[in-house]
Every structure is written in C-alpha cells, then in structure tokens.
Design a protein around this motif. Structure first.
Motif, mmCIF file in Angstrom:
data_model
loop_
_atom_site.group_PDB
_atom_site.id
_atom_site.type_symbol
_atom_site.label_atom_id
_atom_site.label_comp_id
_atom_site.label_asym_id
_atom_site.label_seq_id
_atom_site.Cartn_x
_atom_site.Cartn_y
_atom_site.Cartn_z
ATOM 1 N N MET A 178 0.824 -1.199 0.000
ATOM 2 C CA MET A 178 0.000 0.000 0.000
ATOM 3 C C MET A 178 0.868 1.263 0.000
ATOM 4 S SD MET A 178 -2.861 1.225 2.780
ATOM 5 C CE MET A 178 -1.583 1.787 3.916
ATOM 6 N N LEU A 179 1.942 1.255 0.782
ATOM 7 C CA LEU A 179 2.845 2.406 0.826
ATOM 8 C C LEU A 179 3.536 2.612 -0.518
ATOM 9 C CD1 LEU A 179 4.566 1.962 4.319
ATOM 10 C CD2 LEU A 179 2.878 3.687 3.674
ATOM 11 N N LEU A 180 3.926 1.527 -1.156
ATOM 12 C CA LEU A 180 4.571 1.647 -2.464
ATOM 13 C C LEU A 180 3.594 2.207 -3.498
ATOM 14 C CD1 LEU A 180 7.094 1.169 -4.161
ATOM 15 C CD2 LEU A 180 6.288 -1.160 -4.583
ATOM 16 N N GLN A 181 2.342 1.797 -3.404
ATOM 17 C CA GLN A 181 1.318 2.322 -4.307
ATOM 18 C C GLN A 181 1.139 3.826 -4.104
ATOM 19 O OE1 GLN A 181 -0.247 0.826 -6.794
ATOM 20 N NE2 GLN A 181 -1.387 2.703 -7.286
ATOM 21 N N LYS A 182 1.139 4.261 -2.853
ATOM 22 C CA LYS A 182 1.019 5.697 -2.565
ATOM 23 C C LYS A 182 2.214 6.469 -3.107
ATOM 24 C CE LYS A 182 -1.994 5.563 1.491
ATOM 25 N NZ LYS A 182 -2.148 5.918 2.928
ATOM 26 N N GLN A 186 2.049 9.494 -5.700
ATOM 27 C CA GLN A 186 2.667 10.772 -5.355
ATOM 28 C C GLN A 186 3.575 11.270 -6.467
ATOM 29 O OE1 GLN A 186 4.421 11.651 -1.280
ATOM 30 N NE2 GLN A 186 6.294 11.425 -2.472
ATOM 31 N N ASP A 187 4.174 10.338 -7.178
ATOM 32 C CA ASP A 187 5.082 10.718 -8.258
ATOM 33 C C ASP A 187 4.342 11.456 -9.365
ATOM 34 O OD1 ASP A 187 7.603 10.753 -9.485
ATOM 35 O OD2 ASP A 187 7.010 9.099 -10.806
ATOM 36 N N VAL A 195 9.694 12.305 -2.365
ATOM 37 C CA VAL A 195 10.644 11.465 -1.636
ATOM 38 C C VAL A 195 10.716 10.088 -2.283
ATOM 39 C CG1 VAL A 195 10.377 12.632 0.580
ATOM 40 C CG2 VAL A 195 8.827 10.780 -0.014
ATOM 41 N N ILE A 196 10.150 9.985 -3.482
ATOM 42 C CA ILE A 196 10.077 8.699 -4.162
ATOM 43 C C ILE A 196 11.456 8.097 -4.394
ATOM 44 C CG2 ILE A 196 10.006 9.810 -6.420
ATOM 45 C CD1 ILE A 196 8.218 6.557 -5.478
ATOM 46 N N SER A 197 12.463 8.915 -4.685
ATOM 47 C CA SER A 197 13.785 8.400 -4.986
ATOM 48 C C SER A 197 14.401 7.708 -3.780
ATOM 49 C CB SER A 197 14.699 9.539 -5.467
ATOM 50 O OG SER A 197 14.801 10.524 -4.458
ATOM 51 N N HIS A 198 13.996 8.114 -2.581
ATOM 52 C CA HIS A 198 14.545 7.529 -1.364
ATOM 53 C C HIS A 198 13.712 6.347 -0.860
ATOM 54 C CE1 HIS A 198 17.216 10.883 -1.303
ATOM 55 N NE2 HIS A 198 16.292 11.760 -0.996
ATOM 56 N N ILE A 199 12.414 6.390 -1.069
ATOM 57 C CA ILE A 199 11.516 5.430 -0.429
ATOM 58 C C ILE A 199 11.189 4.234 -1.314
ATOM 59 C CG2 ILE A 199 9.253 5.125 0.627
ATOM 60 C CD1 ILE A 199 11.102 6.906 2.205
ATOM 61 N N ALA A 200 10.857 4.492 -2.568
ATOM 62 C CA ALA A 200 10.316 3.425 -3.417
ATOM 63 C C ALA A 200 11.276 2.248 -3.560
ATOM 64 C CB ALA A 200 9.958 3.982 -4.795
ATOM 65 N N TYR A 201 12.569 2.553 -3.737
ATOM 66 C CA TYR A 201 13.540 1.459 -3.899
ATOM 67 C C TYR A 201 13.544 0.557 -2.668
ATOM 68 C CZ TYR A 201 17.990 -0.917 -3.465
ATOM 69 O OH TYR A 201 18.954 -1.865 -3.242
#
Length: 241
Positions: A178-182, A186-187, A195-201
């Motif tokens: 669910m967090l990855l989907q958010k 957000q992107d 903050v996608i570059s830090h979190i998604a990976y």
C-alpha cells in the motif's frame, strides 16, 4: 452293535503338551531391534532396518525440513533482518537531513521497528523453536531418533505457531504494498514533496525479501502438514491394532 467310547483317562496318558518355541537372533539397527528367525547377514539387516527406520519415524520429512530451514530459510531471514536494519539507518539519515519530510520518515521508522521486532521474534521463537524440536528427532544423516516421542498434536502446535507468524508478517507485507502504491501516486502529483527516490527502492526491495520469507514459511507449513498426516495415520493404526 454296541459302542465302546474311548476312556479319556486312558488316552490322557499318551498326550504330552509341548511348548512350541522358535529360535530367534536379535540384530540391532540404530534404535530398531530385529528378531531374526533364520540366519541373516548384516547387509540384509541394514537394508531392512533402513527401510523400517524411514517408514516408522518420518526421517525423510525431518531431514528435508532441517535442510530447508538451515540452508535456506535461516539465511533468508537473516538477510531480511540486515536489510531492515540498513533501511532504518538510511531513513534516519534522510529524516535528519530533510526536516520537511521528517514526519513521514518517522512513520516509516516506527513501522520498520515493529517489523524488525516481529522478524526477530519469529527467528528466535518460531524458526529456532522448530529447529530445536526437529533436532530432538534427528541426530545426523546416519543415526535418527534421539527422541522419537513427538506426536501429531505437537506437530500441529508447531504448525499453528508458524502459521500465526505468517499471518502477522503477511499484514506488514500488504501494508508495504500500500505504501509503495502511494509513492507511485505521489510521483504523478508534482505539487507534493518528492521522496520517491529515497523510499520506493527500499519498499520494493523490502517487499521482495518479505515475499521470499513468506514463501519459505508456506513451504514449511506444507511439510509440517505432511508430517502431521503421517503421524496421525500411524497413530490411528496403533489405536485400532
């Protein structure tokens, strides 16, 4: 013509009761004692003992479980624990460096802390408990059955423990998705802080590692169910025999 029956007291003197005995030779194969009614060599005893050992004590299932847990599952669990620790350190650094997103990182850090505790608990109290019980039934590749008193209910208890941990880890797994989907949504919203570059990976890798652990646990549950069914079958035979 008159009948003259035998006098039983007269005939008894010709009757002798003899106990019928068979000469047997006891041969040992590990924990099995085999009584042989005719001369047999050690090779025959070893072959028969090996077949009985496998049939009576589920050596194959125990061996496969031990191999799976020690050579794969434990290593995968330790890799997941190490990755969670590294991710926590990375997020902590970003939280300190980016005050505008610190609140979001704080939530992730609390989530990772809870997940780390759960995986540690499973590794220490779930997987290690199962390994201890299996080692009580298995000495080495040649000699089994140090303690073969385990019954189907004990295996069912081990199954329930692993199943409970699987359910809890599965809850985190779904939340990570669910967090990855958010993060993906957000992107697409350029007006929000990125903050996608830090979190998604990290989320994607965490999901992959957690999924591998879930698959390992499901495989363990299948093997425990196989073991339990085998024990129940033998227990039923013992009851009716």
């Amino acid at each position: 013509m008159s009948s003259y029956p035998f006098n039983t007291s007269f005939t008894k003197q010709f009757r002798q009761e003899q106990a019928v005995t068979f000469r047997t030779e006891e041969k040992n194969y590990e924990q099995i004692v085999i009584s042989a009614f005719s001369p047999v060599n050690d090779a025959e005893i070893n072959k028969l003992g090996s077949a009985l050992n496998e049939k009576l004590f589920d050596n194959g299932i125990i061996d496969r479980l031990l191999t799976k847990l020690t050579e794969k599952d434990s290593q995968d669990a330790h890799r997941l624990l190490a990755f969670i620790q590294n991710t926590k350190q990375e997020f902590q650094s970003h939280a300190s460096a980016e005050p505008f997103t610190a609140h979001y990182y704080k939530h992730l850090l609390e989530l990772l802390g809870s997940f780390l505790d759960l995986v540690n608990e499973y590794d220490n109290n779930g997987q290690e408990l199962l390994l201890g019980n299996l080692n009580a039934c298995y000495f080495d590749e040649i000699s089994f059955a140090v303690n073969q008193s385990v019954d189907s209910e004990e295996v069912a208890t081990m199954h329930r423990i692993i199943e409970d941990y699987l359910f809890q880890i599965g809850e985190f797994y779904q939340y990570f998705h669910m967090l990855l989907q958010k993060e993906s949504e957000q992107d697409n919203n350029k007006s929000r802080v990125q903050v996608i570059s830090h979190i998604a990976y990290y989320l994607d890798t965490l999901i992959t590692c957690t999924e591998k652990m879930i698959m390992n646990m499901e495989g363990t549950l299948d093997m425990l169910m196989e073991w339990q069914s085998s024990l129940q079958h033998r227990e039923a035979q013992s009851l009716f025999n």
